[in-house]
Scaffold this active site. Structure first.
Site, mmCIF file in Angstrom:
data_model
loop_
_atom_site.group_PDB
_atom_site.id
_atom_site.type_symbol
_atom_site.label_atom_id
_atom_site.label_comp_id
_atom_site.label_asym_id
_atom_site.label_seq_id
_atom_site.Cartn_x
_atom_site.Cartn_y
_atom_site.Cartn_z
ATOM 1 C CB SER A 111 -8.107 3.542 3.219
ATOM 2 O OG SER A 111 -7.223 3.060 4.168
ATOM 3 C CE LYS B 137 -3.899 1.905 2.728
ATOM 4 N NZ LYS B 137 -4.717 1.705 3.943
ATOM 5 C CB SER C 176 -8.012 0.715 6.337
ATOM 6 O OG SER C 176 -8.686 1.924 6.569
#
Lengths: 108, 525
Positions: free
Chosen positions: B173, B78, B197
């Site tokens: 996210s 990420k 997330s």
């Protein structure tokens, strides 16, 4: 219980971020309203919790230098620099007061 | 490559036995990334570096000296983890062009095991959001939008209005990481989890999403959102793979003093056959308003599964659950206000041309660099931290946090081993519908089932469970005791075996060779 312009201005100074427009202020109002629900909870006698690891000792290492000497690497990502210095604009000049600033809050 | 069938040591075995080389594997993934570009899962693809790593891995396999199970395995990270020499943006204008000078500890650990870093995945700006829709590089598309399973169930509005308007979100996210794993472009990905997330997009994309216990895995190099709740998250296609990745990441890091000093031993998951000694708790407050009837039914089916297998299943209560979102809202914005203060344009990141004074430069830089969501949270956080508000909001929230954490302590102390809850309120919604509500509203709605585990620092995992009526993945969540990841994952693996979640059947008409089906699915452990 609306937030006063003084507080909004104060927040913009503290945060160094602006509300931008009425929507930004509305967003804050809604956030406060939402947070007010906390007051429904009875917390008498309850201690605040900083960390879920509060029962453990934080790791402290020896105060020895183990790494460093990477000045160039650290300077690489800065836009303005001179020799080994980060260059900042002149300091100690506070943001202008609300009347002198170009802020949307002036209209409030 | 062999199909996924809950068999262990597939791709790793293939590499060891020479049935496939690390370079071939890497090239296939890179090629697939190119042909799935429309998913927008990746912000940066480090093609040259990845191929070099793959070559080095191949050399080690040739010599018969692989570093471990992860050697040669393509992974994605990420874009809020620092990666040396590779741009790290947090999907924000504030960090566009920022090339990390160092690797986050978790990234370094993966590289030390020989994993091949393919690239950085897309997210909501600074990990604030539950859709992976609010980053400067645009939204991530859920690969299941392009699955036969979804297409079969959707009613086309018109011939021209095909997938373009119908695609669904990944959740967030860590949506880019979830989409990358779900679409087979990598075998494992790192996400982060502050309020859900990692688990939320895992549920929507039909992959395993593990949130480890706070303090187990180093946060050094993970650009912080909420220091007291953030953890690196692990996304994989099966529970065994998650255990392998966990094994390579967990353990004390002197660079992160919030990692515990206990000795961590990597483990293999046993194949549980007897669950009669297990006590599964079903928290009644997780039957939250807005929970879809489909998910209620799936949850119920799951509890029956455990009951019929002889486990003890009992209803429990976590009475402060309903306050966790409000509590999170205050604590999160307060910590964000503090954490985002580092972005001033001086040492790294975007810097405004405004040069009259430090304050005006900082303020212009931040005005230009942050999106509305980030700015909003900074301002709210600063409000709650004002002297006149500190006691009533910030301290109050910290007290409520203790009440929430204590709820779990009581339940686990009463003999319950694992909690079973839904992960999300519904299956993934179409993007066009998602954006009708603002980010804070959405986050408040979507985090409700995942957030409390972050409050209490507990480990939790999403296991893909079944498909909704719309043909989209639905997952269920297991929450375990602090640092009891082995037990948590063992139960999750047993459950995964029972439910036999179907493999995604991707149909991508955009490929050069016209319509084709892609069924490559091997897990690596």
């Amino acid at each position: 219980q609306k937030v006063t312009v003084e507080v909004l201005d104060h927040l913009e100074h503290l945060a160094l971020v602006d509300f931008r427009d009425a929507e930004g202020v509305e967003r804050l109002q809604k956030a406060i309203q939402f947070a007010d629900q906390l007051h429904e909870v009875n917390t008498d006698g309850v201690e605040p919790m900083d960390s879920v690891l509060e029962d453990r000792c934080l790791y402290l290492r020896e105060d020895d230098v183990t790494e460093g000497n990477c000045t160039n690497k650290l300077l690489e990502n800065a836009r303005e620099k001179v020799e080994e210095y980060f260059v900042a604009p002149p300091g100690n000049i506070p943001l202008p007061k609300i009347e002198e600033r170009e802020t949307f809050l002036q209209g409030s | 490559l062999p199909r996924k069938g809950g068999l262990r040591f597939q791709v790793s075995a293939a590499l060891r036995e020479g049935r496939v080389t690390a370079t071939e594997l890497c090239q296939r993934c890179l090629s697939l990334i190119k042909s799935t570009r429309f998913l927008n899962a990746y912000i940066t693809v480090a093609e040259e570096a990845a191929l070099k790593q793959a070559e080095e891995s191949e050399e080690r396999y040739r010599r018969g000296q692989p570093l471990g199970v992860l050697d040669g395995i393509p992974i994605a990270v990420k874009d809020n983890f620092n990666t040396a020499g590779i741009e790290t943006t947090c999907a924000s204008n504030m960090l566009k062009g920022y090339i990390s000078p160092y690797n986050a500890t978790v990234v370094q650990k993966l590289l030390d095991q020989g994993a091949v870093l393919l690239g950085k995945t897309n997210l909501d700006e600074f990990a604030m959001g539950s859709g992976s829709t609010d980053g400067v590089f645009g939204p991530v598309r859920n690969p299941w939008s392009y699955s036969r399973q979804y297409k079969e169930k959707s009613v086309p509005k018109s011939h021209s209005e095909d997938e373009e308007s119908n695609w669904v979100i990944t959740g967030g996210s860590s949506g880019g990481s979830a989409a990358a794993v779900s679409s087979f472009t990598c075998f494992a990905a790192l996400g982060s989890d502050t309020g859900g997330s990692t688990r939320n997009p895992a549920a929507h994309c039909g992959v395993v999403g593990l949130k480890p216990t706070y303090g187990l895995i180093s946060r050094h190099g993970l650009i912080p959102l909420v220091n007291s709740m953030d953890v690196p998250g692990i996304l994989t296609r099966c529970v065994d793979d998650a255990a392998v990745v966990l094994g390579s990441l967990a353990g004390h890091d002197p660079k992160d003093s919030t990692t515990i000093q206990d000795n961590f031993k990597p483990f293999e998951l046993p194949d549980l056959t007897d669950v009669s000694k297990l006590s599964i708790g079903i928290p009644k407050e997780y039957h939250a308003p807005g929970l879809s009837s489909e998910i209620v039914a799936l949850w119920s089916k799951a509890t029956d599964l455990f009951k019929n297998a002889g486990a003890k299943v009992i209803e429990v209560s976590l009475p402060h659950t309903r306050h966790s979102i409000v509590c999170y809202h205050v604590l999160c914005t307060a910590e964000v206000a503090s954490n985002m203060a580092r972005f001033d344009g001086l040492e790294y990141g975007h810097r405004s041309d405004m040069n009259k004074s430090t304050e005006s430069m900082y303020s212009a830089t931040r005005r230009e660099g942050f999106n509305d969501v980030v700015r909003g949270r900074i301002l709210s956080g600063n409000y709650f931290l004002l002297k006149q508000n500190y006691e009533n909001y910030f301290i109050k929230a910290q007290k409520v946090r203790r009440l929430i954490a204590n709820d779990f302590v009581k339940v686990f102390g009463s003999g319950v081993d694992i909690l079973l809850t839904p992960t999300t309120l519904s299956d993934a919604v179409p993007y066009m519908e998602f954006i009708k509500e603002d980010n804070r509203t959405r986050s408040a709605q979507d985090d409700i089932l995942t957030q409390a585990a972050n409050m209490a620092g507990l480990p939790a995992i999403n296991v893909p469970t079944g498909l909704s009526g719309r043909g989209l993945p639905v997952g269920l969540q297991f929450i375990g005791r602090s640092f009891q990841e082995k037990q948590l994952l063992t139960v999750a693996k047993w459950f995964e075996k029972q439910v036999k979640f179907p493999m995604i059947q991707l149909e991508m008409k955009r490929h050069d060779h016209g319509a084709f089906q892609h069924q490559k699915s091997a897990s690596f452990s």
